[in-house]
Write a protein that holds these residues in place. Structure first.
Motif, PDB file in Angstrom:
ATOM      1  N   PRO A 172       7.831  48.976  24.189  1.00 44.34           N
ATOM      2  CA  PRO A 172       9.163  49.046  23.580  1.00 44.34           C
ATOM      3  C   PRO A 172      10.012  50.199  24.103  1.00 44.34           C
ATOM      4  O   PRO A 172      11.234  50.200  23.915  1.00 44.34           O
ATOM      5  CB  PRO A 172       8.852  49.238  22.083  1.00 44.34           C
ATOM      6  CG  PRO A 172       7.463  48.705  21.906  1.00 44.34           C
ATOM      7  CD  PRO A 172       6.754  49.033  23.190  1.00 44.34           C
ATOM      8  N   ARG A 179      12.414  41.943  25.351  1.00 47.99           N
ATOM      9  CA  ARG A 179      11.593  41.668  24.179  1.00 47.99           C
ATOM     10  C   ARG A 179      11.696  40.207  23.767  1.00 47.99           C
ATOM     11  O   ARG A 179      12.737  39.572  23.976  1.00 47.99           O
ATOM     12  CB  ARG A 179      12.043  42.571  23.029  1.00 47.99           C
ATOM     13  CG  ARG A 179      11.896  44.055  23.363  1.00 47.99           C
ATOM     14  CD  ARG A 179      12.886  44.890  22.608  1.00 47.99           C
ATOM     15  NE  ARG A 179      12.731  46.323  22.924  1.00 47.99           N
ATOM     16  CZ  ARG A 179      13.557  47.266  22.503  1.00 47.99           C
ATOM     17  NH1 ARG A 179      14.609  46.945  21.765  1.00 47.99           N
ATOM     18  NH2 ARG A 179      13.342  48.531  22.825  1.00 47.99           N
ATOM     19  N   LEU A 270       3.550  42.784  26.320  1.00 52.25           N
ATOM     20  CA  LEU A 270       3.307  44.081  25.682  1.00 52.25           C
ATOM     21  C   LEU A 270       1.924  44.600  26.039  1.00 52.25           C
ATOM     22  O   LEU A 270       0.932  43.869  25.958  1.00 52.25           O
ATOM     23  CB  LEU A 270       3.413  43.944  24.157  1.00 52.25           C
ATOM     24  CG  LEU A 270       3.256  45.223  23.329  1.00 52.25           C
ATOM     25  CD1 LEU A 270       4.433  46.170  23.589  1.00 52.25           C
ATOM     26  CD2 LEU A 270       3.143  44.894  21.848  1.00 52.25           C
ATOM     27  N   ASN A 365       5.889  41.833  22.591  1.00 51.08           N
ATOM     28  CA  ASN A 365       6.922  42.863  22.496  1.00 51.08           C
ATOM     29  C   ASN A 365       8.133  42.227  21.806  1.00 51.08           C
ATOM     30  O   ASN A 365       8.874  41.475  22.420  1.00 51.08           O
ATOM     31  CB  ASN A 365       7.290  43.358  23.898  1.00 51.08           C
ATOM     32  CG  ASN A 365       8.231  44.546  23.883  1.00 51.08           C
ATOM     33  OD1 ASN A 365       8.582  45.064  22.823  1.00 51.08           O
ATOM     34  ND2 ASN A 365       8.648  44.990  25.059  1.00 51.08           N
ATOM     35  N   GLN A 367      11.710  41.752  19.666  1.00 46.65           N
ATOM     36  CA  GLN A 367      13.051  42.291  19.465  1.00 46.65           C
ATOM     37  C   GLN A 367      13.146  42.818  18.028  1.00 46.65           C
ATOM     38  O   GLN A 367      12.964  42.056  17.070  1.00 46.65           O
ATOM     39  CB  GLN A 367      14.095  41.194  19.715  1.00 46.65           C
ATOM     40  CG  GLN A 367      15.520  41.557  19.352  1.00 46.65           C
ATOM     41  CD  GLN A 367      16.135  42.544  20.315  1.00 46.65           C
ATOM     42  OE1 GLN A 367      15.433  43.209  21.053  1.00 46.65           O
ATOM     43  NE2 GLN A 367      17.453  42.651  20.312  1.00 46.65           N
ATOM     44  N   ARG A 371      12.575  40.780  14.413  1.00 48.63           N
ATOM     45  CA  ARG A 371      11.132  40.865  14.211  1.00 48.63           C
ATOM     46  C   ARG A 371      10.659  40.010  13.024  1.00 48.63           C
ATOM     47  O   ARG A 371       9.744  39.195  13.162  1.00 48.63           O
ATOM     48  CB  ARG A 371      10.719  42.321  14.001  1.00 48.63           C
ATOM     49  CG  ARG A 371       9.207  42.492  13.812  1.00 48.63           C
ATOM     50  CD  ARG A 371       8.809  43.948  13.656  1.00 48.63           C
ATOM     51  NE  ARG A 371       7.378  44.053  13.473  1.00 48.63           N
ATOM     52  CZ  ARG A 371       6.490  44.071  14.456  1.00 48.63           C
ATOM     53  NH1 ARG A 371       6.910  44.004  15.713  1.00 48.63           N
ATOM     54  NH2 ARG A 371       5.207  44.157  14.195  1.00 48.63           N
TER      55      ARG A 371
END
Length: 390
Positions: A172, A179, A270, A365, A367, A371
């Protein structure tokens, strides 16, 4: 028993497609300057947005890797280095011819659009040339990378990419890692502003460790930006200050091509946090990979991005395909068209991110602004699939 013949690169002469592409841009601009036929300004955009995606689909992938025993000789062969260098004079010729046309010819909306797409497109692709040069040890290659970045006014990329992005990729904290749930149009201002700010911090920190202020002649960002200022000043002196508007617009478009590629390369991926609190080491599962043959020839195998991040010093001709890397459904030329239309992008790529993580959306990963919605959506889908299976 006689020894087997030495391995030969089956793509050896095909790598010339990239400098040939830049040469074609310069030729098309020269042809437009001579004839005024608008078609010449639109041939290269048509190739980028139409011919290459179609050719990738028809030609398909080429997952062949050079044998490791051949890699030392392959990387030492100067031919491949000069293929990259050959792009640069044609890039500058196209930039200069673009200024000639902008300053001397009446252009309607279609003409201006074609001119920006052609010149900005070549300077955007040139960032990939700078990317290949900027990772290498010889100082002259790293300096040439800055020269290549000057027409697109993106000299800070040299610092941020090598010392920022490669350290923080697929986290992040990296402005160049998109993302899950983040559209390209939300990513673009975030990565542009974040990359610039990060590059300045990195360089200020490096200079401070040497007891020097950030505003110092040894600042690599100031050195790179000074090349852009000198180039733009020379072009303005030669063709009039009006070309500065054209140069700024084509630079913005060229930089956006870099950033849409960044968006594609790490979308939703991620690196996990380990028990010691540190991120796992970057490996070939933290970048989207594509071995689509034609677009890789144009881009010095940038699309074998998984191997590049795992082994940044490896030269383009030796980059490898890995079946267990997350795979894109097509090459970058087609994928950037999807990225421009977020609903299509999400429909194609979100399920691939989820599949890569075994359906566990918490491993992606995410946003931040989406989320909770993403967690609710994909957990709900997973529960529905489990119920239907039972």
């Amino acid at each position: 028993m006689s020894a087997p013949p030495p391995w030969r690169d089956p793509r050896r002469h095909l790598w010339l497609l990239s400098p040939a592409f830049a040469a074609a841009a310069a030729w098309h601009l020269l042809s437009f300057w001579r004839s005024g036929e608008l078609l010449w300004l639109w041939l290269l955009p048509a190739v980028v947005y139409g011919v290459i995606p179609l050719a990738d689909a028809l030609w398909g992938t080429d997952p062949r890797n050079p044998p490791e025993t051949a890699v030392p000789a392959l990387e030492a062969d100067p031919y491949y280095r000069w293929v990259v260098v050959a792009f640069v004079p044609f890039q500058y010729a196209a930039t200069g011819l673009g200024c000639v046309i902008a300053a001397s010819m009446p252009l309607g909306i279609a003409g201006w659009a074609g001119l920006v797409l052609t010149v900005g497109g070549i300077n955007g692709v040139a960032i990939n040339t700078a990317h290949e040069l900027g990772h290498k040890r010889p100082a002259w290659e790293r300096w040439l990378a800055r020269v290549v970045l000057a027409p697109v006014a993106y000299g800070h990329f040299f610092v941020e990419h090598n010392r920022g992005h490669h350290v923080r990729v697929a986290t992040p904290d990296d402005p160049a890692s998109a993302r899950l749930g983040e559209s390209f149009w939300a990513f673009l201002p975030r990565t542009m502003a974040g990359g610039l700010a990060s590059a300045w911090r990195l360089e200020a920190r490096r200079l401070a460790a040497r007891g020097l202020p950030a505003w110092h002649p040894r600042n690599e960002l100031l050195q790179a930006w000074s090349m852009t200022v000198a180039l733009y000043a020379a072009l303005a002196a030669a063709f009039g200050p009006g070309v500065l508007v054209f140069l700024a617009v084509q630079a913005l478009y060229g930089a956006s091509l870099l950033e849409v590629v960044n968006y594609i390369e790490h979308y939703g991926l991620l690196r996990a946090v380990q028990d010691d609190g540190r991120r796992e080491r970057c490996d070939v599962t933290h970048s989207w990979n594509s071995s689509h043959a034609l677009s890789n020839l144009f881009l010095y195998q940038l699309q074998r991005h998984s191997d590049h991040h795992a082994h940044p010093g490896r030269r383009y001709q030796a980059l490898r395909h890995f079946d267990h890397s997350p795979q894109l459904p097509s090459g970058y030329a087609a994928m950037l068209l999807l990225a421009y239309v977020p609903p299509l992008w999400f429909a194609v790529m979100d399920r691939r991110v989820l599949a890569h993580y075994g359906g566990d959306v918490t491993r992606a990963n995410l946003q931040p602004s989406r989320r909770q919605a993403l967690l609710a959506r994909y957990r709900g889908e997973a529960r529905a699939q489990c119920s239907s299976a039972e």
